[in-house]
Structures are given as C-alpha cells and as structure tokens.
Design an enzyme around this catalytic site. Structure first.
Site, PDB file in Angstrom:
ATOM      1  N   SER A 122       0.813  -1.217   0.000  1.00 54.95           N
ATOM      2  CA  SER A 122       0.000   0.000   0.000  1.00 54.95           C
ATOM      3  C   SER A 122       0.844   1.263   0.000  1.00 54.95           C
ATOM      4  O   SER A 122       0.398   2.306  -0.488  1.00 54.95           O
ATOM      5  CB  SER A 122      -0.932   0.009   1.212  1.00 54.95           C
ATOM      6  N   THR A 132      -1.621   4.090   3.304  1.00 63.65           N
ATOM      7  CA  THR A 132      -2.366   4.841   2.292  1.00 63.65           C
ATOM      8  C   THR A 132      -2.593   6.290   2.691  1.00 63.65           C
ATOM      9  O   THR A 132      -2.243   7.202   1.936  1.00 63.65           O
ATOM     10  CB  THR A 132      -3.684   4.134   1.952  1.00 63.65           C
ATOM     11  N   GLU A 185     -10.298   6.367   2.536  1.00 61.44           N
ATOM     12  CA  GLU A 185      -9.850   4.988   2.381  1.00 61.44           C
ATOM     13  C   GLU A 185     -10.708   4.007   3.168  1.00 61.44           C
ATOM     14  O   GLU A 185     -10.921   4.179   4.371  1.00 61.44           O
ATOM     15  CB  GLU A 185      -8.395   4.821   2.847  1.00 61.44           C
TER      16      GLU A 185
END
Length: 459
Positions: free
Chosen positions: A115, A168, A327
């Site tokens: 990620s 992220t 996210e």
C-alpha cells in the site's frame, strides 16, 4: 502559502462539549476565485475526492453485490460514465503483462505491490519501492497532490477506517523512507503538515471492541507526548491556513462528535480518532470467519460514511476548494485474513461512503467543479470463484454468502477497477491507452496524480 481560510464563526451547538478545541476566531472571507479553464479544456476543477478501497478488485465488488442485492452492477460508482482498469505494480515487479496474467496463475502473486508504494504512486505520480512513503525509488521526497492543492490555497484531508499513520493516508501527507516508522509519520502529519482533516481508527485508549484498556499504544498517534499535546491544545503545529499563526487541531473522539460534525457550523481543522484500537469494525471480537453482519458491530464508532460527511462539512469551509482522500482500509485487512464475511462488511461500509459523496456533490456542488474518483490501491487475497485461478464469483441470492475462494493471504498485482464522475473524468478515458484481454483499457496508477494535476491546472 496555503489559503486564507474562509472560517465559519460559530461552532454548532451540537458540537459543544464534545470538541476539544482551541478558540475559533473568524476571519474576513475572501472572494471566490473566477472560473478558469484548465489545460484539458474543461472548467478547472475546484474539488477532488479520491476514494480508495484498499485491497479490492472486481471480485470483491461482485461478491458484495451478490450478497447485498443478488445482482451485479448495483453500486452507484458502477454507473459512473468513466470505467477503466488500473495497474498497481511497484518498481519491484516492474510491469504488468496481460497475456501472462491470465495464463499463469502465479504471475500476479509475484512481487506484489504494497500500500505504501501504491499510495505513493497515486499521490505523487512516481513509482517507488515497497514501504516507501512519499519518496521516489531512490528514497528522495517527491511532491504529492495534497501539496499541490495547498499551494493553490485549497484545503486537504485524509480519512480511513484504520490508523491514520498507515500507508495509504500517510502517502498523501507524509514523506518517509519506511511505512513502518509510524510514530515519525504520525508526527509529520500532525505537527508539520498543512492538512485540515485527519480521521481514523487507532485510538490509544481503546481496544478493538471499543472498551477502555490499561495497556495504551501511542505509536500510531505519534507517541504519548504528541497525543497529550493534541488533547491539551498545546502541540507545536503548522500554520495550516496561511495566516501566519499555528492552527491547533480540534480533536473529536466519540461517535456522537463524529455524527454532530456532519451538519451545521464547523471548525476549520479537525482530528477525529474513533474509539477503536486498529479498525472501526473489522478487528472486533467474535467469529471472524462468520458470514457478513452475523457478529454484532461496535456501537461506539462512526461509519466511514459519517466520517466522510463530517470531513466534507469541514473542508467546504474553504471557498477555493479542497482535496479529500477517503480509504476503506480494512477491506485489505479482511482480505489478508481471508475473512469473507468481514470483507463484505467492509466493502459495504465503503460503498455507503461513496453514496454519501455522490449525494454531497449533487446537493452541495456540481459535476463541473468536483471530480470523484473511486478505485483501489491493489487487490488482496487473490479472491476468486474457484481454487487456483482468477475466475468470477458465482451468483447467489441476496442475503446469501457467495462462494469466495481465497488463493493468497497477500496482495496481488492484478488490475483493479477505476470509476470516475465529473466533467474532467474523461481524462481517464483518454489516458487509458493500454489494453487487457479481459478487463479492457486501463491506466497505470501513477496517472492518477498526473490527471488530477491537469484537472486543477497545477504548476
């Protein structure tokens, strides 16, 4: 320099007593900027909302659709005018080959991205190594799109269903040679960045069931001194609005505070840490292999949609516009653990958040000034309809768990879908100049940053 913020002068009474705030001082409102035409020929985009389902791909969407609705194509984003695929590989894998991907079952499992690399690619437009946060393949810091928005005087925010210092959200704010430096990343995000909204799980005082604990973990919020500094309003912080003075975080923690933030007047800078240790729901107790929605949820944390509505209500204080990354982080966690039921739960929470954003645009903005992008950073779990190969999920009736075969506990380099809506969404169609034999035309993940920069006419 960042914006001269358009501050709202009164905090809603619903927030009184639940916001740990410093005084909010109104400033003189600036006139809205004149409409400009971007390099793409469209009206220059004011707001960009990027939604990332961490760990999804086509089969995660289909499994959730079957369980929730008994049919495919039922999510709001699946009806967006722009639909393309996206490659996600990091510098470790070096590329994506369609023919090999569909004829060699192990190919997409070889050297999969993480990620950090995927988030950095989307945020900066640079490929990097696994674990790199906001740095290029040589470990050098590179500008991210949040910084582009801030240079234009716009607001920025990141929200997630996991800890905010995870890869992220970190990739859209911080710069660090390793995603594992959680405390340093959290401190950069809280002390040094000009970010206006950060929301997540990862509360140091609560466990994954939302109960108070005695063994606190402050790593993901920057350490005990940083956490106490935030709570007491004395943390050394950046000048987020460009007026020459530091801007303290307004901390919210309770479900009621998150819900209250959705409507009415708001402060301009909010840190929301929900009362759960790692994820909002995925890591709660109970049978973690149970079917979707069979184990009672934590009742003391907000949904991702409630976080999203609150973040949008804060960020639209700025008449110049904003960037927001949202996210669904625990989709990935459920994929790693091969938890079919909880994967569908997390996908459902993400889908509801997309619906909330779509509604916000329709009611508070328009598709000329706002660009909405819905995608993933990579797939997790090699989810399939059969063992050993990437095959479709088979249809089931609504409310019935579909057959979900997990062929890995790790990430894969298969293509993920990208959906976009807004006048500038056509830029993704133009950029999709590579062809996959099954998924059709696709872009690479670094093109997200390039297209957003073109849409906002970033220099």
């Amino acid at each position: 320099m960042k914006r001269n913020s358009i501050k709202k002068s009164i905090v809603a009474s619903a927030l009184a007593g639940v916001l740990a705030t410093s005084a909010i001082i109104p400033t003189v409102a600036m006139a809205a900027p004149k409409t400009r035409i971007g390099n793409n020929g469209n009206k220059e985009v004011k707001n960009v909302i990027l939604m990332i389902a961490d760990g999804w791909s086509y089969n995660q969407i289909d499994a959730t659709n079957y369980f929730k609705n008994g049919k495919l194509g039922s999510q709001v984003y699946e009806n967006f005018p722009t639909k393309v695929g996206m490659s996600t590989y990091s510098v470790s894998a070096g590329g994506y080959d369609s023919e090999t991907a569909w004829n060699n079952a192990n190919y997409i499992k070889n050297k999969p991205t993480d990620s950090a690399a995927a988030g950095t690619a989307m945020s900066t437009g640079h490929k990097t190594y696994d674990a790199g946060i906001g740095v290029d393949a040589n470990g050098k810091s590179v500008r991210n799109i949040s910084e582009d928005f801030e240079a234009q005087g716009k607001s920025t925010g990141v929200i997630t269903s996991v800890e905010f210092s995870h890869a992220t959200p970190a990739a859209f704010v911080a710069h660090n040679t390793s995603r594992n430096n959680y405390e340093a990343i959290a401190n950069e995000m809280l002390k040094d960045s000009a970010t206006d909204v950060i929301m997540s799980a990862g509360h140091p005082d609560f466990n994954d069931n939302g109960d108070l604990r005695t063994n606190m973990n402050y790593k993901y919020v920057g350490g005990v001194d940083t956490w106490n500094g935030v709570k007491n309003g004395i943390l050394p912080v950046a000048d987020a609005n460009g007026d020459g003075t530091p801007d303290q975080w307004n901390l919210i923690e309770t479900k009621e505070a998150f819900q209250a933030l959705q409507d009415g007047e708001t402060p301009d800078r909010v840190l929301g840490i929900a009362q759960a240790a790692t994820t909002l729901q995925q890591n709660r107790s109970g049978d973690k292999k149970a079917g979707a929605f069979e184990v009672p949820f934590n009742d003391n944390v907000p949904t991702l949609a409630e976080m999203t509505n609150g973040a949008l209500n804060v960020l639209d204080n700025n008449e110049k516009g904003f960037f927001l990354m949202i996210e669904g982080g625990a989709i990935d966690w459920a994929g790693h653990a091969n938890q079919s039921g909880r994967n569908i739960e997390e996908m459902s929470d993400f889908n509801t958040a997309v619906e909330a954003v779509n509604q916000w645009v329709q009611e508070n903005s328009n598709w000329g000034e706002t660009l909405l992008i819905v995608t993933g950073d990579h797939e997790t779990g090699y989810l399939s309809g059969s063992k050993g190969a990437l095959t479709p999920i088979q249809k089931t009736a609504a409310g019935m768990m579909p057959e979900m075969v997990w062929n890995s506990g790790d990430h894969t380099n298969q293509l993920v879908p990208l959906f976009a809506k807004g006048d500038s969404a056509n830029l993704f169609k133009k950029a999709a100049d590579e062809l996959d034999s099954v998924r059709g035309r696709y872009i690479d993940n670094i093109e997200i940053a390039h297209i957003i920069r073109e849409a906002i006419n970033a220099k």
